[in-house]
Design an enzyme around this catalytic site. Structure first.
Site, short mmCIF file in Angstrom:
data_model
loop_
_atom_site.label_atom_id
_atom_site.label_comp_id
_atom_site.label_asym_id
_atom_site.label_seq_id
_atom_site.Cartn_x
_atom_site.Cartn_y
_atom_site.Cartn_z
N LYS A 29 -30.09 -45.10 -18.26
CA LYS A 29 -28.86 -44.35 -18.55
C LYS A 29 -28.57 -44.45 -20.06
O LYS A 29 -29.25 -43.82 -20.84
CB LYS A 29 -27.73 -44.84 -17.65
CG LYS A 29 -28.01 -44.42 -16.21
CD LYS A 29 -26.92 -44.67 -15.21
CE LYS A 29 -27.24 -43.97 -13.90
NZ LYS A 29 -27.51 -44.86 -12.77
N HIS A 42 -23.62 -48.02 -15.16
CA HIS A 42 -22.80 -47.02 -15.86
C HIS A 42 -21.87 -47.68 -16.87
O HIS A 42 -20.76 -47.19 -17.12
CB HIS A 42 -21.98 -46.19 -14.88
CG HIS A 42 -22.79 -45.15 -14.17
ND1 HIS A 42 -23.14 -43.95 -14.75
CD2 HIS A 42 -23.34 -45.14 -12.94
CE1 HIS A 42 -23.85 -43.24 -13.90
NE2 HIS A 42 -23.99 -43.94 -12.79
N SER A 58 -19.94 -44.83 -10.02
CA SER A 58 -20.57 -43.64 -10.61
C SER A 58 -19.93 -42.34 -10.16
O SER A 58 -19.95 -41.36 -10.90
CB SER A 58 -22.06 -43.64 -10.28
OG SER A 58 -22.26 -43.70 -8.90
C1 LIG Z 1 -28.22 -45.12 -11.58
C2 LIG Z 1 -27.84 -46.33 -10.83
C3 LIG Z 1 -28.81 -47.15 -10.25
C4 LIG Z 1 -30.26 -46.77 -10.24
O1 LIG Z 1 -30.83 -46.96 -11.49
P1 LIG Z 1 -32.34 -46.52 -11.73
O2 LIG Z 1 -32.81 -47.39 -12.84
O3 LIG Z 1 -32.31 -45.07 -12.07
O4 LIG Z 1 -33.07 -46.77 -10.46
C5 LIG Z 1 -28.39 -48.32 -9.64
N1 LIG Z 1 -27.09 -48.66 -9.57
C6 LIG Z 1 -26.13 -47.88 -10.10
C7 LIG Z 1 -24.71 -48.29 -10.01
C8 LIG Z 1 -26.48 -46.69 -10.74
O5 LIG Z 1 -25.53 -45.91 -11.24
#
Ligand SMILES: *Cc1c(COP(=O)(O)O)cnc(C)c1O
Length: 403
Positions: free
Chosen positions: A249, A218, A190
């Site tokens: 996301k 992502h 990320s």
């Molecule tokens: C955003 C993200 C998370 C967390 O996701 P949520 O559903 O917002 O808790 C976990 N792992 C990665 C790689 C992320 O980018």
């Protein structure tokens, strides 16, 4: 310790965060999430419309009319809250349908939903691994994976970021001492926007008899020819054992986490995973809307194609303008500035030019690696990218980041 002295301790920590230039001001949005948003910054100022280059709204579905309609239907037909965890009285038919559909979308046997992917990663390791087992994880995995691993007793081996020689060395040295071996990586990282070399990871996994787990938060919805994720991109869809991902996301951006895997692994997680057993079920509106998102994505690749086009154009334009980018081919495009205060100033000046792009610095990236992380979205128009580029060039020159 009295209350007052505890408060004094925290106050001094906050003061040092400020004086190091590491204090994060939240920007308050007064509109739905989209390619352009209304933002009030500094807080209390009149909100103004700016181009959003920092949302995880990759496919532009966060405020899509059909998604909103499906959420309304979920609310109307199934109520607001579940008032229960899944195993007591929190499982509706739509929860099971979403689990099946998302597993299909990812090319896996079954799936389990969580309140978030943070919870999914909190559940994974402690449920599946014991002190007899070993985890091999990339040095730059997401914070939720680090925390999840801390909750389990397996031996832990951290390999240098995306370094397959180092991973193999660690597997060679330690794999034979362990019952179950698990390799854990982010699909797309990320902060840097690079992809894990999943084709090579699955080869090593075969050679050393290890499971492969990928957090594709992502990537789900837009990486790979039909948006299935990094496993599709590398053509290894049947060779990944476990996928964790988020609904927060690209998949509408509300909330919800997923683990998809073989049916025995999902069954065991449903019996034992603590964030599943002890935390509330997803609200029906979110479940229904996420089902609609999967339907939209399965019908057409138009949104991921548009995102890919924006990504290529944006990387090319910034590079030609002289900016120092992290290499990669994902919609996460970090503009390197190396200095936290500079990153804050550039972000502030971009806001004045009508562009929303946030500075990232310690502790979310290593010290000395501050950057502006830009993210593309199918919700953006080409004219938004043109305008954003002009702003980056103007502010880049002002701060002598480019000539
Ligand atoms: C955003 C993200 C998370 C967390 O996701 P949520 O559903 O917002 O808790 C976990 N792992 C990665 C790689 C992320 O980018």
């Amino acid at each position: 310790m009295s209350h007052n002295s505890a408060v004094a301790v925290y106050k001094s920590v906050l003061e040092s965060i400020c004086s190091d230039g590491l204090y994060k001001d939240e920007r308050v949005i007064t509109s739905p999430q989209s390619g352009k948003v209304m933002v009030s910054f500094p807080q209390g100022n009149e909100p103004k419309e700016i181009i959003n280059l920092c949302a995880n709204n990759y496919l532009g579905l966060s405020s899509h009319p059909e998604v909103i309609k499906a959420a309304h239907q979920g609310l109307d037909n199934r109520g607001f809250g579940m008032s229960s965890v899944r195993f007591i009285c929190g499982t509706q038919d739509i929860h099971r349908t979403l689990e099946t559909k998302i597993a299909d979308f990812l090319g896996m046997e079954d799936a389990i939903l969580f309140g978030s992917c943070f919870d999914a990663n909190g559940a994974l390791f402690e449920t599946l691994l014991t002190a007899e087992d070993a985890i091999f994880s990339d040095k730059l995995v997401h914070a939720s994976i680090i925390d999840g691993i801390r909750l389990c007793k397996a031996q832990r081996h951290i390999y240098e970021h995306a370094d397959m020689n180092d991973l193999e060395e660690k597997l060679r040295t330690h794999a034979s001492n362990a019952r179950i071996k698990l390799i854990m990586t982010d699909g797309v990282f990320s902060m840097d926007g690079d992809m894990a070399p999943l084709n090579k990871i699955v080869e090593l996994a075969e050679k050393y008899d290890a499971l492969v787990a990928v957090d594709d938060s992502h990537a789900t919805g837009f990486i790979g020819r039909t948006g299935r994720g990094v496993h599709e991109h590398y053509n290894v869809m049947k060779k990944v054992d476990i996928i964790t991902t988020t609904c927060g996301k690209a998949l509408g951006g509300a909330t919800g986490g997923v683990i998809a895997s073989k049916k025995e692994i999902i069954e065991l997680l449903k019996q034992r995973a603590r964030p599943y057993l002890f935390s509330n079920a997803l609200m029906p509106a979110v479940v229904n809307a996420t089902l609609k998102v999967l339907e939209i994505l399965s019908a057409s690749t138009e949104r991921r194609d548009r995102l890919e086009k924006h990504t290529k154009c944006w990387r090319k334009s910034l590079t030609e303008a002289g900016f120092d980018l992290k290499a990669g081919n994902t919609p996460i495009v970090p503009v390197m500035l190396y200095d936290a205060k500079l990153a804050q100033e550039v972000s502030r000046d971009l806001y004045a030019e009508g562009v929303f792009a946030v500075g990232f610095f310690y502790p979310v990236v290593p010290k000395g690696e501050a950057r502006i992380r830009t993210q593309l979205s199918a919700a953006l128009e080409q004219s938004d990218l043109d305008q954003a580029l002009d702003a980056f060039v103007k502010i880049g020159r002002k701060h002598k980041v480019i000539k």
